[in-house]
Design a protein around this motif. Structure first.
Motif, PDB file in Angstrom:
ATOM      1  N   VAL A  68      35.378 -16.402  59.011  1.00 42.23           N
ATOM      2  CA  VAL A  68      35.761 -15.219  59.786  1.00 42.23           C
ATOM      3  C   VAL A  68      35.505 -15.442  61.272  1.00 42.23           C
ATOM      4  CG1 VAL A  68      35.229 -12.787  60.196  1.00 42.23           C
ATOM      5  CG2 VAL A  68      35.397 -13.631  57.857  1.00 42.23           C
ATOM      6  N   GLY A  69      34.400 -16.127  61.599  1.00 44.95           N
ATOM      7  CA  GLY A  69      34.053 -16.356  63.002  1.00 44.95           C
ATOM      8  C   GLY A  69      35.120 -17.083  63.790  1.00 44.95           C
ATOM      9  N   ASP A  70      35.794 -18.039  63.162  1.00 43.76           N
ATOM     10  CA  ASP A  70      36.862 -18.768  63.861  1.00 43.76           C
ATOM     11  C   ASP A  70      38.023 -17.837  64.186  1.00 43.76           C
ATOM     12  OD1 ASP A  70      35.417 -21.097  63.766  1.00 43.76           O
ATOM     13  OD2 ASP A  70      36.446 -21.901  62.013  1.00 43.76           O
ATOM     14  N   TYR A  71      38.389 -16.995  63.221  1.00 45.09           N
ATOM     15  CA  TYR A  71      39.462 -16.039  63.477  1.00 45.09           C
ATOM     16  C   TYR A  71      39.081 -15.072  64.593  1.00 45.09           C
ATOM     17  CZ  TYR A  71      41.480 -17.387  58.924  1.00 45.09           C
ATOM     18  OH  TYR A  71      42.024 -18.075  57.866  1.00 45.09           O
ATOM     19  N   LEU A  72      37.849 -14.575  64.557  1.00 43.56           N
ATOM     20  CA  LEU A  72      37.401 -13.628  65.584  1.00 43.56           C
ATOM     21  C   LEU A  72      37.539 -14.232  66.978  1.00 43.56           C
ATOM     22  CD1 LEU A  72      34.199 -12.148  63.870  1.00 43.56           C
ATOM     23  CD2 LEU A  72      36.332 -10.934  64.353  1.00 43.56           C
ATOM     24  N   ALA A 100      39.992 -13.508  54.865  1.00 46.42           N
ATOM     25  CA  ALA A 100      39.039 -13.640  55.969  1.00 46.42           C
ATOM     26  C   ALA A 100      39.732 -13.360  57.297  1.00 46.42           C
ATOM     27  CB  ALA A 100      38.422 -15.038  55.969  1.00 46.42           C
ATOM     28  N   GLY A 101      40.964 -13.856  57.432  1.00 42.59           N
ATOM     29  CA  GLY A 101      41.727 -13.589  58.646  1.00 42.59           C
ATOM     30  C   GLY A 101      42.037 -12.113  58.815  1.00 42.59           C
ATOM     31  N   CYS A 102      42.368 -11.456  57.708  1.00 41.28           N
ATOM     32  CA  CYS A 102      42.664 -10.018  57.759  1.00 41.28           C
ATOM     33  C   CYS A 102      41.431  -9.215  58.144  1.00 41.28           C
ATOM     34  CB  CYS A 102      43.204  -9.547  56.414  1.00 41.28           C
ATOM     35  SG  CYS A 102      44.856 -10.181  56.030  1.00 41.28           S
ATOM     36  N   MET A 103      40.262  -9.608  57.643  1.00 40.68           N
ATOM     37  CA  MET A 103      39.017  -8.931  58.007  1.00 40.68           C
ATOM     38  C   MET A 103      38.763  -9.050  59.507  1.00 40.68           C
ATOM     39  SD  MET A 103      36.523 -10.141  54.871  1.00 40.68           S
ATOM     40  CE  MET A 103      35.062  -9.633  55.785  1.00 40.68           C
ATOM     41  N   ALA A 104      38.957 -10.259  60.044  1.00 46.99           N
ATOM     42  CA  ALA A 104      38.757 -10.468  61.474  1.00 46.99           C
ATOM     43  C   ALA A 104      39.769  -9.669  62.287  1.00 46.99           C
ATOM     44  CB  ALA A 104      38.865 -11.959  61.795  1.00 46.99           C
ATOM     45  N   ALA A 105      41.006  -9.610  61.810  1.00 45.20           N
ATOM     46  CA  ALA A 105      42.052  -8.878  62.528  1.00 45.20           C
ATOM     47  C   ALA A 105      41.703  -7.398  62.619  1.00 45.20           C
ATOM     48  CB  ALA A 105      43.392  -9.070  61.826  1.00 45.20           C
ATOM     49  N   ALA A 106      41.190  -6.831  61.530  1.00 43.76           N
ATOM     50  CA  ALA A 106      40.830  -5.412  61.532  1.00 43.76           C
ATOM     51  C   ALA A 106      39.726  -5.133  62.549  1.00 43.76           C
ATOM     52  CB  ALA A 106      40.381  -4.993  60.132  1.00 43.76           C
ATOM     53  N   GLU A 107      38.764  -6.032  62.642  1.00 46.35           N
ATOM     54  CA  GLU A 107      37.666  -5.857  63.594  1.00 46.35           C
ATOM     55  C   GLU A 107      38.160  -5.924  65.033  1.00 46.35           C
ATOM     56  OE1 GLU A 107      33.459  -8.094  64.763  1.00 46.35           O
ATOM     57  OE2 GLU A 107      34.166  -8.127  62.683  1.00 46.35           O
ATOM     58  N   VAL A 108      39.018  -6.882  65.331  1.00 47.88           N
ATOM     59  CA  VAL A 108      39.473  -7.059  66.708  1.00 47.88           C
ATOM     60  C   VAL A 108      40.483  -5.975  67.097  1.00 47.88           C
ATOM     61  CG1 VAL A 108      40.566  -8.656  68.336  1.00 47.88           C
ATOM     62  CG2 VAL A 108      38.978  -9.527  66.608  1.00 47.88           C
ATOM     63  N   ARG A 109      41.277  -5.507  66.144  1.00 43.34           N
ATOM     64  CA  ARG A 109      42.215  -4.408  66.447  1.00 43.34           C
ATOM     65  C   ARG A 109      41.462  -3.165  66.928  1.00 43.34           C
ATOM     66  NH1 ARG A 109      44.553  -5.424  61.231  1.00 43.34           N
ATOM     67  NH2 ARG A 109      46.343  -6.846  61.398  1.00 43.34           N
ATOM     68  N   ALA A 110      40.297  -2.928  66.319  1.00 40.89           N
ATOM     69  CA  ALA A 110      39.505  -1.767  66.732  1.00 40.89           C
ATOM     70  C   ALA A 110      39.020  -1.909  68.173  1.00 40.89           C
ATOM     71  CB  ALA A 110      38.312  -1.591  65.780  1.00 40.89           C
ATOM     72  N   GLU A 111      38.831  -3.135  68.626  1.00 39.18           N
ATOM     73  CA  GLU A 111      38.372  -3.393  69.984  1.00 39.18           C
ATOM     74  C   GLU A 111      39.526  -3.380  70.982  1.00 39.18           C
ATOM     75  OE1 GLU A 111      36.494  -7.181  69.704  1.00 39.18           O
ATOM     76  OE2 GLU A 111      35.045  -6.543  68.185  1.00 39.18           O
ATOM     77  N   TYR A 112      40.721  -3.777  70.519  1.00 36.49           N
ATOM     78  CA  TYR A 112      41.902  -3.860  71.386  1.00 36.49           C
ATOM     79  C   TYR A 112      43.075  -3.138  70.715  1.00 36.49           C
ATOM     80  CZ  TYR A 112      39.281  -7.562  73.765  1.00 36.49           C
ATOM     81  OH  TYR A 112      38.314  -8.275  74.450  1.00 36.49           O
ATOM     82  N   PRO A 113      43.021  -1.802  70.643  1.00 36.93           N
ATOM     83  CA  PRO A 113      44.061  -1.052  69.920  1.00 36.93           C
ATOM     84  C   PRO A 113      45.454  -1.188  70.525  1.00 36.93           C
ATOM     85  CG  PRO A 113      42.616   0.436  71.154  1.00 36.93           C
ATOM     86  CD  PRO A 113      41.976  -0.914  71.196  1.00 36.93           C
ATOM     87  N   GLU A 114      45.523  -1.621  71.765  1.00 40.14           N
ATOM     88  CA  GLU A 114      46.835  -1.776  72.419  1.00 40.14           C
ATOM     89  C   GLU A 114      47.531  -3.075  72.020  1.00 40.14           C
ATOM     90  OE1 GLU A 114      43.975  -4.002  75.096  1.00 40.14           O
ATOM     91  OE2 GLU A 114      43.940  -2.255  73.755  1.00 40.14           O
ATOM     92  N   ARG A 115      46.844  -3.969  71.364  1.00 43.20           N
ATOM     93  CA  ARG A 115      47.389  -5.275  71.013  1.00 43.20           C
ATOM     94  C   ARG A 115      47.814  -5.309  69.550  1.00 43.20           C
ATOM     95  NH1 ARG A 115      48.168  -6.430  75.459  1.00 43.20           N
ATOM     96  NH2 ARG A 115      50.109  -6.974  74.403  1.00 43.20           N
ATOM     97  N   ILE A 116      48.809  -6.154  69.260  1.00 47.97           N
ATOM     98  CA  ILE A 116      49.269  -6.372  67.890  1.00 47.97           C
ATOM     99  C   ILE A 116      48.632  -7.647  67.348  1.00 47.97           C
ATOM    100  CG2 ILE A 116      51.265  -6.972  66.448  1.00 47.97           C
ATOM    101  CD1 ILE A 116      52.945  -5.252  68.399  1.00 47.97           C
ATOM    102  N   ILE A 117      48.003  -7.558  66.182  1.00 48.09           N
ATOM    103  CA  ILE A 117      47.503  -8.733  65.467  1.00 48.09           C
ATOM    104  C   ILE A 117      48.150  -8.685  64.090  1.00 48.09           C
ATOM    105  CG2 ILE A 117      45.507 -10.032  64.662  1.00 48.09           C
ATOM    106  CD1 ILE A 117      43.797  -8.530  66.696  1.00 48.09           C
ATOM    107  N   ARG A 118      49.202  -9.466  63.919  1.00 51.25           N
ATOM    108  CA  ARG A 118      49.983  -9.447  62.682  1.00 51.25           C
ATOM    109  C   ARG A 118      49.519 -10.586  61.778  1.00 51.25           C
ATOM    110  NH1 ARG A 118      55.371  -7.930  61.346  1.00 51.25           N
ATOM    111  NH2 ARG A 118      55.651  -8.344  59.119  1.00 51.25           N
ATOM    112  N   CYS A 119      49.201 -10.268  60.536  1.00 45.80           N
ATOM    113  CA  CYS A 119      48.804 -11.280  59.559  1.00 45.80           C
ATOM    114  C   CYS A 119      49.878 -11.401  58.485  1.00 45.80           C
ATOM    115  CB  CYS A 119      47.479 -10.910  58.904  1.00 45.80           C
ATOM    116  SG  CYS A 119      46.072 -10.816  60.041  1.00 45.80           S
TER     117      CYS A 119
END
Length: 289
Positions: A68-72, A100-119
């Motif tokens: 997960v850390g690498d994705y974050l 693991a990538g989806c978990m990281a995406a959910a965490e980062v989306r909460a920090e940057y709601p204006e950005r798209i992180i598509r998995c």
């Protein structure tokens, strides 16, 4: 101008130069063999030939998913730079790396709601996964958004056919794909299974062929019958059996197809063993028979 950052896993049978030249971030899986734990680095720490020699010598290789850390790190770096992200991942039917990538995406989306992180779950592996990553790269470079490229990959993924034959059934037995008795008997009489990846991204045994040469010819014949996109090269990945890979490639090229040969990566090779032969291409449907 680049619209998004492309992230993939290390399971696409490519070189470090491919990721670097094409600006693709790699969330690497790991393998453990002979007391050594290696984060996949495309043969730098353990050359592929050494890896397969270890398998032939009887050493077991176990694998671990991407962290997960690498994705974050990749996702946050992209968002900080004002860029969206498209993660095109190794099949969820074969690894927890996509989750693991989806978990990281959910965490980062909460920090940057204006950005798209598509998995996007490719439901693919090795050369099949590579076809989809390369398509995503082409779309990124053509100016597509992360969502538009993700939609295109999802529309294509169930048309990427995986054909696999292995030389030693024992590796499939250890992975739970065939019974111990089937592995022993099959080895004694020279049975070579034909395997495909289904619509859920899982390995399925779809045929048992007696003899290596017949198995290679089946690989060739099914490819010729099922391929629909002759502009996308057939990806041929092998487990340190280059002579067989060249033979299959030349037969396909004689029928007007384009081919690319790669050594199969260490994570996939851990489960298929040395001598694995594959063909990946865009075709009619995933079930090849």
């Amino acid at each position: 101008m680049q619209k998004f950052v492309l992230v993939a896993n290390s399971t696409i049978d490519e070189t470090a130069a491919y990721y670097e030249t094409n600006d693709i971030k790699c969330a690497a899986l790991s393998f453990s063999i002979g007391g050594r734990v290696v984060k996949e680095d495309f043969g730098r720490t353990m050359p592929f030939k050494e890896f397969f020699a270890n398998l032939r010598a009887g050493h077991m290789s176990t694998t671990s998913q991407a962290q997960v850390g690498d994705y974050l790190t990749y996702f946050r770096d992209a968002c900080k730079a004002g860029l969206d992200v498209l993660y095109v991942g190794f099949s969820s039917g074969l690894s927890g790396s996509y989750d693991a990538g989806c978990m990281a995406a959910a965490e980062v989306r909460a920090e940057y709601p204006e950005r798209i992180i598509r998995c996007v779950d490719t439901l693919s592996a090795a050369g099949g996964e590579a076809i989809l990553v390369e398509k995503a790269r082409q779309l990124r470079d053509a100016g597509y958004t992360a969502d538009a490229a993700g939609d295109a990959i999802e529309a294509l993924r169930l048309h990427v056919i995986h054909l696999v034959t292995v030389d030693d059934l024992n590796h499939l037995w250890r992975g739970g794909r065939v019974s111990r008795s089937s592995a022993v008997i099959g080895g004694l009489i020279g049975i070579k299974p034909m395997i495909y990846v289904d619509d859920e991204g899982k390995l399925q045994v779809c045929g048992k062929i007696r003899g290596r040469k017949k198995a290679l010819h089946e690989l060739i014949q099914v490819t010729l019958e099922q391929i629909t996109d002759k502009e996308t090269p057939v990806r041929i990945s092998h487990g340190d059996c280059e002579e067989d890979a060249v033979y299959v490639a030349r037969q396909l090229e004689a029928h007007g197809l384009k081919t690319e040969i790669r050594m199969i990566d260490t994570v996939i090779g851990s489960h298929t063993g040395p001598g694995v032969m594959t063909a990946f291409f865009v075709g009619k449907k995933r079930v090849p028979f």
